[in-house]
Design a protein around this motif. Structure first.
Motif, PDB file in Angstrom:
ATOM      1  N   GLN A 168      22.140  39.049  45.410  1.00  0.00           N
ATOM      2  CA  GLN A 168      23.582  39.298  45.429  1.00  0.00           C
ATOM      3  C   GLN A 168      24.195  38.637  46.658  1.00  0.00           C
ATOM      4  O   GLN A 168      23.722  38.833  47.780  1.00  0.00           O
ATOM      5  N   ILE A 169      25.261  37.856  46.419  1.00  0.00           N
ATOM      6  CA  ILE A 169      25.926  37.114  47.487  1.00  0.00           C
ATOM      7  C   ILE A 169      27.391  37.534  47.546  1.00  0.00           C
ATOM      8  O   ILE A 169      28.069  37.594  46.508  1.00  0.00           O
ATOM      9  N   LYS A 170      27.865  37.806  48.739  1.00  0.00           N
ATOM     10  CA  LYS A 170      29.267  38.121  48.963  1.00  0.00           C
ATOM     11  C   LYS A 170      29.991  36.885  49.492  1.00  0.00           C
ATOM     12  O   LYS A 170      29.504  36.209  50.409  1.00  0.00           O
ATOM     13  N   VAL A 227      35.943  31.857  50.584  1.00  0.00           N
ATOM     14  CA  VAL A 227      34.532  31.436  50.616  1.00  0.00           C
ATOM     15  C   VAL A 227      33.949  31.697  49.235  1.00  0.00           C
ATOM     16  O   VAL A 227      33.926  32.836  48.766  1.00  0.00           O
ATOM     17  N   SER A 228      33.519  30.641  48.561  1.00  0.00           N
ATOM     18  CA  SER A 228      33.006  30.775  47.197  1.00  0.00           C
ATOM     19  C   SER A 228      31.571  31.298  47.201  1.00  0.00           C
ATOM     20  O   SER A 228      30.646  30.619  47.668  1.00  0.00           O
ATOM     21  N   ALA A 229      31.395  32.502  46.670  1.00  0.00           N
ATOM     22  CA  ALA A 229      30.048  33.049  46.544  1.00  0.00           C
ATOM     23  C   ALA A 229      29.206  32.240  45.569  1.00  0.00           C
ATOM     24  O   ALA A 229      27.978  32.174  45.707  1.00  0.00           O
ATOM     25  N   ILE A 230      29.846  31.612  44.595  1.00  0.00           N
ATOM     26  CA  ILE A 230      29.114  30.778  43.637  1.00  0.00           C
ATOM     27  C   ILE A 230      28.519  29.566  44.336  1.00  0.00           C
ATOM     28  O   ILE A 230      27.346  29.211  44.133  1.00  0.00           O
ATOM     29  N   GLU A 231      29.305  28.926  45.192  1.00  0.00           N
ATOM     30  CA  GLU A 231      28.795  27.763  45.911  1.00  0.00           C
ATOM     31  C   GLU A 231      27.669  28.154  46.871  1.00  0.00           C
ATOM     32  O   GLU A 231      26.697  27.405  47.042  1.00  0.00           O
ATOM     33  N   LYS A 232      27.777  29.309  47.473  1.00  0.00           N
ATOM     34  CA  LYS A 232      26.701  29.775  48.346  1.00  0.00           C
ATOM     35  C   LYS A 232      25.441  30.075  47.531  1.00  0.00           C
ATOM     36  O   LYS A 232      24.323  29.800  47.979  1.00  0.00           O
ATOM     37  N   GLY A 265      29.420  35.517  38.379  1.00  0.00           N
ATOM     38  CA  GLY A 265      30.246  35.510  39.577  1.00  0.00           C
ATOM     39  C   GLY A 265      31.661  35.098  39.276  1.00  0.00           C
ATOM     40  O   GLY A 265      31.942  34.408  38.291  1.00  0.00           O
ATOM     41  N   GLY A 266      32.565  35.521  40.133  1.00  0.00           N
ATOM     42  CA  GLY A 266      33.955  35.131  40.005  1.00  0.00           C
ATOM     43  C   GLY A 266      34.698  35.877  38.923  1.00  0.00           C
ATOM     44  O   GLY A 266      34.117  36.601  38.110  1.00  0.00           O
ATOM     45  N   THR A 267      36.011  35.678  38.931  1.00  0.00           N
ATOM     46  CA  THR A 267      36.868  36.358  37.953  1.00  0.00           C
ATOM     47  C   THR A 267      37.746  35.407  37.166  1.00  0.00           C
ATOM     48  O   THR A 267      38.168  35.721  36.057  1.00  0.00           O
ATOM     49  N   ALA A 268      38.045  34.237  37.707  1.00  0.00           N
ATOM     50  CA  ALA A 268      38.918  33.274  37.019  1.00  0.00           C
ATOM     51  C   ALA A 268      38.759  31.906  37.647  1.00  0.00           C
ATOM     52  O   ALA A 268      38.369  31.779  38.821  1.00  0.00           O
ATOM     53  N   GLY A 269      39.087  30.887  36.872  1.00  0.00           N
ATOM     54  CA  GLY A 269      39.003  29.535  37.396  1.00  0.00           C
ATOM     55  C   GLY A 269      39.956  29.276  38.548  1.00  0.00           C
ATOM     56  O   GLY A 269      39.741  28.380  39.362  1.00  0.00           O
ATOM     57  N   VAL A 273      38.903  31.760  43.992  1.00  0.00           N
ATOM     58  CA  VAL A 273      37.644  31.542  44.694  1.00  0.00           C
ATOM     59  C   VAL A 273      36.762  32.779  44.482  1.00  0.00           C
ATOM     60  O   VAL A 273      37.210  33.912  44.674  1.00  0.00           O
ATOM     61  N   ALA A 274      35.513  32.559  44.076  1.00  0.00           N
ATOM     62  CA  ALA A 274      34.634  33.670  43.712  1.00  0.00           C
ATOM     63  C   ALA A 274      34.282  34.507  44.927  1.00  0.00           C
ATOM     64  O   ALA A 274      33.676  34.015  45.883  1.00  0.00           O
ATOM     65  N   GLY A 275      34.591  35.773  44.857  1.00  0.00           N
ATOM     66  CA  GLY A 275      34.309  36.671  45.971  1.00  0.00           C
ATOM     67  C   GLY A 275      32.904  37.257  45.936  1.00  0.00           C
ATOM     68  O   GLY A 275      32.445  37.827  46.929  1.00  0.00           O
ATOM     69  N   GLU A 276      32.235  37.112  44.809  1.00  0.00           N
ATOM     70  CA  GLU A 276      30.861  37.600  44.721  1.00  0.00           C
ATOM     71  C   GLU A 276      30.115  36.828  43.634  1.00  0.00           C
ATOM     72  O   GLU A 276      30.716  36.285  42.706  1.00  0.00           O
ATOM     73  N   CYS A 277      28.821  36.782  43.760  1.00  0.00           N
ATOM     74  CA  CYS A 277      27.970  36.112  42.770  1.00  0.00           C
ATOM     75  C   CYS A 277      26.586  36.759  42.805  1.00  0.00           C
ATOM     76  O   CYS A 277      26.069  37.092  43.876  1.00  0.00           O
ATOM     77  N   THR A 278      26.026  36.950  41.639  1.00  0.00           N
ATOM     78  CA  THR A 278      24.679  37.505  41.505  1.00  0.00           C
ATOM     79  C   THR A 278      23.875  36.608  40.578  1.00  0.00           C
ATOM     80  O   THR A 278      24.397  36.163  39.544  1.00  0.00           O
ATOM     81  N   PHE A 279      22.640  36.311  40.942  1.00  0.00           N
ATOM     82  CA  PHE A 279      21.768  35.614  39.997  1.00  0.00           C
ATOM     83  C   PHE A 279      20.425  36.327  39.925  1.00  0.00           C
ATOM     84  O   PHE A 279      20.007  36.996  40.873  1.00  0.00           O
ATOM     85  N   GLU A 280      19.781  36.203  38.763  1.00  0.00           N
ATOM     86  CA  GLU A 280      18.495  36.842  38.513  1.00  0.00           C
ATOM     87  C   GLU A 280      17.472  35.784  38.155  1.00  0.00           C
ATOM     88  O   GLU A 280      17.772  34.836  37.414  1.00  0.00           O
TER      89      GLU A 280
END
Length: 423
Positions: free
Chosen positions: A217-219, A232-237, A273-277, A280-287
């Motif tokens: 999980q990335i903030k 700060v884009s959580a997706i880019e991080k 992650g993110g809410t709309a195009g 800027v995505a405020g959070e992102c999670t990957f599994e």
């Protein structure tokens, strides 16, 4: 063997009825076992069959969260938080004359049928057509469970005394990650040799990969994309971290090899992650799921190297250095390998050759199985062999080839005699 084949041919209709009746009982998991399972009626059916066969002992063993949690602490194995209501393993023991013991393991639960429109026949109707028995759970793995039971019955019907004790364990919640066999192993069910009766396409499986599931999980900092520099884009991080993990996977590919298994790998299977195009995505999670090799790799090593890679990516980024990613391991299963030179493997090879008139084919499996539990936790010599093909598992119009089923009955019966009579 000629005598066993003769009795089998005389009893085929009776034996086939048992398999059909078991397939026609709905025993599917609900939500991969998290919400429960319908194994009870199937377990009651085989209890009645064991009673008919005069088993020396029949035991119900209810699944509990306590045993799962205990196994997680000791072995990093287990799937917590499942609904265990009316879910129990069944163990039947047939006493022998003091020779080496053998345990046959299979699971009663199936996956749900899914889209019924993809089935040519009702999934819980056992239909025999052109040498194939169709029905949900036929290959995965009611044919394996029933082949083990009928191997004992075939020896009984042929007038043989069992040289050693034979135990059959029918477990629950395998499709949910293996909690049934975990409970059995933690409750000290063991034997001198174990056969996991999953379908193996006429191969004996002596190795499979371990697996570890991670959630990261990335903030970030959400902002209107028109002023992206203020956010700060959580997706880019997340992408930075994933690229670092890809380097770890690449190093594994170069370093580790196995004669029966593919190279270790790391798969990013889910990203959210993110809410709309325009935001800027405020959070992102990957599994991710890491598949690793037996002997040369370990659970501890995989967790350490995965964590170090995430930390390296974070340390090299100004934002992530101050807003560390959160890593969770939410499921894991050990790797399995059985030595080809073991006396149990050789006994199986002898039994296989007696039935099939050819040498057994040894293989490995990229998919995990309960074999790991019986080898790593119960500490038993273990092989995986049974009727059915992997491609039939979890598929519409599932079937088992009857020739493979009858062969498995004979091979198991011959193995009981061969192994039980060894010094």
């Amino acid at each position: 063997m000629r005598e066993l084949r003769t009795v089998l041919n005389e009893r085929k209709e009776e034996y086939l009825t048992y398999l059909k009746e078991l397939i026609e009982i709905d025993t599917h998991d609900i939500g991969h076992g998290i919400e429960g399972g319908l194994e009870k009626e199937g377990q009651e059916y085989i209890i009645r069959l064991f009673e008919k066969m005069n088993a020396d002992s029949i035991e119900k063993d209810y699944l509990t969260e306590q045993k799962v949690q205990e196994c997680m602490k000791i072995h990093h194995e287990g799937n917590p938080g499942h609904n265990y209501e009316e879910r129990y393993n069944v163990y039947a023991t047939f006493h022998g004359e003091g020779g080496k013991s053998i345990l046959f393991n299979g699971h009663m639960d199936t996956m749900p049928p899914g889209d019924l429109g993809q089935w040519n026949r009702p999934p819980h109707q056992a239909v025999l057509e052109e040498g194939k028995l169709y029905g949900l759970g036929s290959a995965d793995m009611k044919a394996g469970v029933m082949a083990a039971i009928l191997s004992v019955k075939l020896l009984q019907d042929s007038g043989y005394k069992l040289p050693g004790d034979v135990m059959i364990t029918s477990v629950c919640d395998e499709e949910g990650g293996g909690n049934g066999s975990i409970v059995a192993a933690m409750n000290k069910k063991t034997a001198d040799g174990v056969v996991v009766c999953e379908g193996t396409s006429d191969e004996v499986i002596l190795a499979h990969m371990g697996f570890v599931f991670f959630k990261v999980q990335i903030k970030g900092k959400a902002n209107h994309s028109g002023a992206k520099w203020l956010g700060v884009s959580a997706i880019e991080k997340a992408m930075k971290i994933i690229r670092e993990l890809e380097e770890v996977e690449h190093s594994w590919l170069l370093k580790y090899k196995h004669p029966l298994l593919p190279a270790p790998n790391l798969n990013v299977g889910v990203i959210q992650g993110g809410t709309a195009g325009s935001t800027v995505a405020g959070e992102c999670t990957f599994e991710t799921c890491v598949h690793y090799l037996p002997q040369v790799m370990s659970y501890e090593q995989v967790v350490m190297e995965f964590t170090e890679a995430v930390e390296r990516a974070a340390e090299g980024d100004l934002w992530l250095r101050e807003h560390r990613p959160v890593i969770d391991v939410y499921q894991a299963g050990g790797a399995f390998e059985m030595e080809q030179e073991s006396s149990f493997v050789k006994a199986f090879g002898t039994a296989y050759q007696a039935v099939e008139k050819r040498k057994m084919k040894v293989a490995g499996s990229p998919a995990g199985c309960d074999s790991r539990i019986w080898k790593n936790i119960a500490g038993c010599p273990t092989i995986q062999f049974g009727p059915g093909n992997l491609e039939q598992c979890h598929s519409p119009n599932e079937y088992v080839e009857m020739e493979a089923f009858w062969s498995a009955v004979l091979i198991y019966a011959e193995l009981i005699l061969t192994w039980g009579n060894q010094e």
